[in-house]
Design an enzyme around this catalytic site. Sequence first.
Site, short mmCIF file in Angstrom:
data_model
loop_
_atom_site.label_atom_id
_atom_site.label_comp_id
_atom_site.label_asym_id
_atom_site.label_seq_id
_atom_site.Cartn_x
_atom_site.Cartn_y
_atom_site.Cartn_z
N SER A 242 0.86 -1.18 0.00
CA SER A 242 0.00 0.00 0.00
C SER A 242 0.90 1.23 0.00
CB SER A 242 -0.86 0.01 1.26
OG SER A 242 -0.02 0.26 2.37
N LYS A 243 0.28 2.38 -0.07
CA LYS A 243 1.07 3.63 -0.07
C LYS A 243 1.99 3.70 1.14
CE LYS A 243 -0.98 6.72 -3.16
NZ LYS A 243 -2.15 7.46 -3.44
N ARG A 244 1.46 3.27 2.25
CA ARG A 244 2.22 3.28 3.50
C ARG A 244 3.52 2.49 3.36
NH1 ARG A 244 1.59 -0.56 7.56
NH2 ARG A 244 -0.12 -1.44 6.38
N HIS A 245 3.48 1.43 2.54
CA HIS A 245 4.66 0.59 2.37
C HIS A 245 5.60 1.08 1.28
CE1 HIS A 245 1.74 -2.68 3.71
NE2 HIS A 245 2.67 -2.65 4.64
N GLY A 246 5.14 1.99 0.48
CA GLY A 246 6.00 2.42 -0.62
C GLY A 246 5.40 2.16 -1.98
#
Length: 473
Positions: A242-246
């Site tokens: 996800s965005k949080r992960h990159g």
Amino acid sequence: MCSEVVTRFAPSPTGYLHIGGARTALFNWLFAKANGGKMLLRIEDTDRERSTDAAIDAIIAGMDWMGLSPEGEPISQYSRVERHREIVEQLLAEGKAYRCYCSPDELTEMREKARAEKRPPRYDGTWRDRDPSEAPEGIKPAIRIKAPLEGETVIEDKVQGTVRFPNKDLDDMIIMRSDGNPTYNLAVVVDDHDMGITHIIRGDDHLTNAARQTLVYQALGWDTPIMAHIPLIHGPDGAKLSKRHGALGVEAYRDMGYLPEGMRNYLVRLGWAHGDDEVMTTEQMIEWFGFDGMNKAAARFDFKKLENLNGIHMRNADDAALYDQLIGLLPHLEDGQAMLDLIDEAKKSQIMMAMPSVKERAKTLLDLKAGLAFLFDTRPLAMEEKAAKLLTDEAKAMLGDLLPQLDGLEEWSLESTDAVVRAFAEAKELKLGKVAQPLRAALTGRSTSPGIFDVLVVLGKEESVARLKDQTA
Ligand code: GLU
């Protein structure tokens, strides 16, 4: 055999080039390069509502930044719609496809019935063998492929191994909707065939499509390209990226100061390995890349690892190349243009002088920029808090004593400044650091910087002395 290897990257232009797409592009590019072939770019823009020109531009710019430029012009899938329709007509004429007049309500009913009977919701073949003369008036049919009812479709995948799909699960899929638009699985096959694609490398979320597409290849009597479905990238916690992960666009990585070669090295290791090798040049990747090193396990995205690898590539990079990368990045940064405006020949030579020492400590181009910032500050320097703390009255007095000695130097070099500062520290019975730390603060306004003698030399005598005077007067 031995026709030229042709791979393709086939993104849907509904957003930027995200990290998973960049990895797929990299694998296709490397595979082509490794085999003396070429990679083509096909923009899968048949979803007219979600496809945008801005996304196409972002994908091309992202590939360009990554150094993964395709051969020739991008091919628009949508522009080939007439060819797709022609193939659908051919399949109809050959009796390998048929018109289906089921209304949406009938299809819903079919699905619900299947669900109630605990069967998978498949098309029941209503129009498969029905006489076209029974076609209802005024209804535009969808076109379905006549899939085999028995047996299985087998994919010999280079990564997943042999994957079997019972044909009863691959029902008569629609190849052209009632509005005359060919479907994705039809268009992909026709395009891959016409583009002469020999190898398809893509995410394993397309594995079922691979089976459906194989049915189309068979119906058309075309050879199926060799396929490799690579594992998707997950976050460090194993969850979908996800965005949080990159899961960001590659331009976000550019703006975080990563080098294209660092990104390539990091991404190639997500789903492929060459023994225990971690750090690789692009030439090595090209030499070593192939299906052999690909693995099935989901790859995990790890920022720390990316950062470390990038730091190694920064240190290994040529100074002039790093300078160019930094200059290329600055216009994309909020405060970058201001820095760029200050770079003239003199500033460039100072940057180049500082580069060997600053790049040693930099994991990204942003670190490099921060490490060079002392060259751009104007007097009197604004002091960072930690630097201000180092400049006690006592330290200022000490620097006041050192100043005339530096000012008296005829020749300004690493050796001469080093000799003066060391002799001064000895005479004062101070450790070198006790002198160097306040000196650094006065010269750079910071508590960290390249080696202090590098700083003195890069700033030059006049500016160094002036900065010291500002703090000691
Ligand atoms: N357009 C598809 C996607 O972006 C790729 C299809 C393919 O590689 O065959 O997922």
